[in-house]
Write an enzyme that holds these catalytic residues in place. Structure first.
Site, PDB file in Angstrom:
ATOM      1  CG  ASP A  71       2.197   8.302  -5.436  1.00  0.00           C
ATOM      2  OD1 ASP A  71       1.251   7.544  -5.191  1.00  0.00           O
ATOM      3  OD2 ASP A  71       3.391   7.920  -5.489  1.00  0.00           O
ATOM      4  NE  ARG A  74      -1.984   5.467  -1.947  1.00  0.00           N
ATOM      5  CZ  ARG A  74      -1.003   5.616  -2.845  1.00  0.00           C
ATOM      6  NH1 ARG A  74      -0.282   6.722  -2.899  1.00  0.00           N
ATOM      7  NH2 ARG A  74      -0.758   4.671  -3.717  1.00  0.00           N
TER       8      ARG A  74
END
Ligand code: FDA
Length: 306
Positions: free
Chosen positions: A130, A183
């Site tokens: 992330d 992402r």
């Protein structure tokens, strides 16, 4: 203004300690967090898998300050990877570098995450790193690049880019050039105007332009948004360019726009839900309120109804 308030509250240590211990806080968090234990998240994963939706599992926790805490966080991820393989779940994992010791020992974080990517490679799954606040951006990209090129990890580790940062278009080219999966999200942290677009409209415009670049890059990508107008632009782009649905997947957060998740999955698009769990839910939960302060009223109404 409310966004800034909730982001500031997400960093408040006293409120965090109080909320994470309180029964009320745990009940409120249930809207966005799958539960407190590994069994809870695996059960949630099985539920979404049954609807034809993939998952990425996130053991909540960030900014640890000792080696044993960092290794403890990694141990939970090793258990998740084992469970994904043994239960044949359609899932991978998402983690944060600050949870793996990045703040006090970057070499330790790299070793720990490298071991997790080794494990994920053997289990034929994937580790998503992330993206946190902008003070982590460069270190996160560099670490992802090093891990991606080592030990047969190609395709088993990737990261996240945030459309609100001015630097992201260049970062996207840098990662795509190495075949690293991205992402794409809008970005959830408080950033200064020197680094990030302050206006939502500019962030959205940049998001759409990056989304089109990623979808036509030949590198599988995650389009992470609940913004239906952007999802519709993606669907129109797929049609216009005759893109294969296998070129990308939509990604959304657990508990948000479940209707849209199911609709896209039924239409045959890949959809992955980010499922967080664990007792350290507070900063994650507050960032979700920051994105949509109306959630506070929604949650309170449901709480008093039940
Ligand atoms: P936006 O905030 O413009 O919202 C569009 C619409 O979506 C709203 O009108 C509402 O209908 C719905 N919506 C959005 N947020 C909602 C909420 N909390 N509750 C209810 N409805 C909501 N960020 C980051 O900095 N680093 C990361 O690694 C990640 N990882 C990540 C993974 C995945 C799978 C997702 C979906 C998102 C992230 N994010 C993230 C968070 C991301 O940066 C962003 O803050 C949120 O996704 C909200 O932005 P949207 O794109 O959904 O649009």
């Amino acid at each position: 203004m409310l966004r800034s308030l909730f982001i500031s509250l997400s960093q408040n240590k006293q409120l965090r300690a109080f909320s994470e211990r309180s029964k009320f806080g745990r009940q409120m968090s249930g809207r966005f967090v799958a539960g407190m234990s590994i069994e809870d998240v695996l059960a949630a994963c099985e539920r979404v898998n049954r609807e034809g939706i993939a998952a990425t599992l996130d053991a909540l926790g960030e900014s640890v300050s000792t080696e044993s805490e960092a290794r403890g966080s990694a141990d939970v991820y090793h258990q998740l990877i084992d469970a994904i393989a043994s239960r044949k779940l359609n899932a991978n994992v998402s983690l944060k570098l600050s949870q793996m010791g990045m703040d006090f020992d970057p070499a330790l974080a790299e070793t720990i995450v490298g071991e997790l990517v080794d494990h994920a490679t053997q289990a034929n799954t994937f580790v998503r790193i992330d993206m946190e606040g902008s003070n982590y951006t460069e270190a996160t990209l560099a670490l992802t690049e090093r891990l991606h090129t080592s030990n047969g990890h190609h395709g088993h580790v990737g990261t996240v880019l945030q459309a609100y940062l001015y630097r992201t278009a260049a970062d996207a080219e840098r990662l795509l050039g190495q075949g690293i999966r991205i992402r794409l999200c809008k970005g959830a942290y408080k950033e200064p105007p020197e680094l990030a677009w302050p206006q939502k409209q500019d962030v959205d415009t940049n998001y759409v332009s990056l989304m089109k670049r990623l979808a036509t890059s030949g590198v599988f990508c995650g389009i992470a948004t609940h913004d239906e107008a952007i999802v519709n632009q993606m669907l129109a782009f797929v049609k216009e360019r005759r893109l294969q649905p296998s070129a990308f997947e939509f990604q959304m957060l657990y508990g948000i726009r479940r209707d849209l998740q199911r609709k896209l999955a039924k239409q045959g698009f890949g959809v992955r839900v980010y499922i967080p769990f664990g007792p350290e839910w507070y900063p994650y939960f507050m960032r979700r309120l920051a994105e949509r302060p109306a959630n506070v009223i929604f949650l309170l109404r449901n709480f008093f109804k039940s």
